[in-house]
Scaffold this active site. Structure first.
Site, PDB file in Angstrom:
ATOM      1  N   ARG A  42       0.846  -1.193   0.000  1.00 48.15           N
ATOM      2  CA  ARG A  42       0.000   0.000   0.000  1.00 48.15           C
ATOM      3  C   ARG A  42       0.882   1.243   0.000  1.00 48.15           C
ATOM      4  O   ARG A  42       1.682   1.445   0.904  1.00 48.15           O
ATOM      5  CB  ARG A  42      -0.924   0.005   1.222  1.00 48.15           C
ATOM      6  CG  ARG A  42      -1.912   1.177   1.205  1.00 48.15           C
ATOM      7  CD  ARG A  42      -2.950   1.051   2.297  1.00 48.15           C
ATOM      8  NE  ARG A  42      -2.434   1.394   3.611  1.00 48.15           N
ATOM      9  CZ  ARG A  42      -3.124   1.293   4.741  1.00 48.15           C
ATOM     10  NH1 ARG A  42      -4.364   0.818   4.719  1.00 48.15           N
ATOM     11  NH2 ARG A  42      -2.587   1.619   5.893  1.00 48.15           N
ATOM     12  N   SER A 111     -12.302  -3.867   1.149  1.00 50.96           N
ATOM     13  CA  SER A 111     -12.473  -3.300   2.487  1.00 50.96           C
ATOM     14  C   SER A 111     -13.938  -2.993   2.737  1.00 50.96           C
ATOM     15  O   SER A 111     -14.613  -2.405   1.884  1.00 50.96           O
ATOM     16  CB  SER A 111     -11.656  -2.011   2.631  1.00 50.96           C
ATOM     17  OG  SER A 111     -10.280  -2.275   2.576  1.00 50.96           O
ATOM     18  N   LYS A 140      -4.068   5.272   9.134  1.00 54.39           N
ATOM     19  CA  LYS A 140      -5.174   5.612   8.239  1.00 54.39           C
ATOM     20  C   LYS A 140      -6.109   6.563   8.987  1.00 54.39           C
ATOM     21  O   LYS A 140      -7.173   6.179   9.461  1.00 54.39           O
ATOM     22  CB  LYS A 140      -5.931   4.352   7.790  1.00 54.39           C
ATOM     23  CG  LYS A 140      -6.827   4.607   6.579  1.00 54.39           C
ATOM     24  CD  LYS A 140      -7.401   3.316   6.025  1.00 54.39           C
ATOM     25  CE  LYS A 140      -8.233   3.601   4.783  1.00 54.39           C
ATOM     26  NZ  LYS A 140      -8.862   2.381   4.228  1.00 54.39           N
TER      27      LYS A 140
END
Length: 211
Positions: A42, A111, A140
């Site tokens: 990511r 997700s 996040k």
């Protein structure tokens, strides 16, 4: 499907800043030695070309380990790098669009933060779900309100798909995630950037591999 459930038991999500001391490739390699069983690359700021380059290096570093590698939010990079698949969120392309690009054999993760999102996930299209956030996490900061263990259990019960819990999880949370019904835990800072990446992965008790 049962094999994928095993692969999800310790799922590493890389963060370029946290992984900077060793670099992505070496961080992933050491984490897999410690027991990481699946890797999501990511990097929200990288270009597709940069993601492809890193993914190819990671794939080479993990050759023969049996550890799937997926790329976050960049299906084109996953196809070009010929890794195992991709992971998308609710704000990205639809699962059907992602599946069309990935083809039938690559892994597609999705997700989900709400019951409606979980119910909408089609097992004929999606292979596994990332459920959470269980707790708040600095990696996040734009996440929705944490769902806790009770919320995780509720979401797991709504789907036949394999699932991995995510959001502020540490080594001592692994059993609670399994008790809630998740197949594994997805972690970032609990492994990335730790002084001893291999030991940090081993702390989850999934079993390491030979170097």
């Amino acid at each position: 499907m049962s094999d994928l459930r095993r692969k999800l038991r310790l799922y590493l999500v890389t963060d370029p800043k946290l992984c900077a001391p060793l670099g992505i490739i070496e961080t992933v390699r050491r984490a897999v030695v410690g027991g990481v069983s699946m890797v999501q690359l990511r990097d929200k700021t990288a270009t597709t070309r940069e993601r492809i380059a890193v993914a190819r290096e990671v794939k080479l570093a993990l050759a023969g380990r049996g550890v799937p590698v997926v790329i976050n939010d960049d299906v084109a990079a996953a196809v070009a790098a010929d890794v195992d698949g991709a992971h998308i969120g609710q704000g990205d392309m639809t699962p059907a669009e992602a599946r069309a690009q990935l083809g039938p054999d690559r892994i597609l993760g999705l997700s989900c933060e709400t019951a409606d999102a979980v119910r909408a996930a089609d097992p004929a299209v999606v292979d596994y779900l990332g459920l959470g956030p269980v707790f708040g996490t600095a990696t996040k900061p734009d996440h929705v309100a944490p769902i806790g263990w009770e919320g995780l259990g509720h979401l797991v019960a709504l789907t036949p798909l394999p699932s991995v819990a995510i959001g502020g999880l540490k080594a001592d949370h692994r059993q609670a995630a399994r008790d809630a019904g998740a197949d594994g835990v997805a972690v970032v800072s609990a492994i990335c950037g730790q002084p001893d990446v291999t030991a940090a992965a081993r702390a989850f008790g999934t079993g390491g591999t030979n170097q």
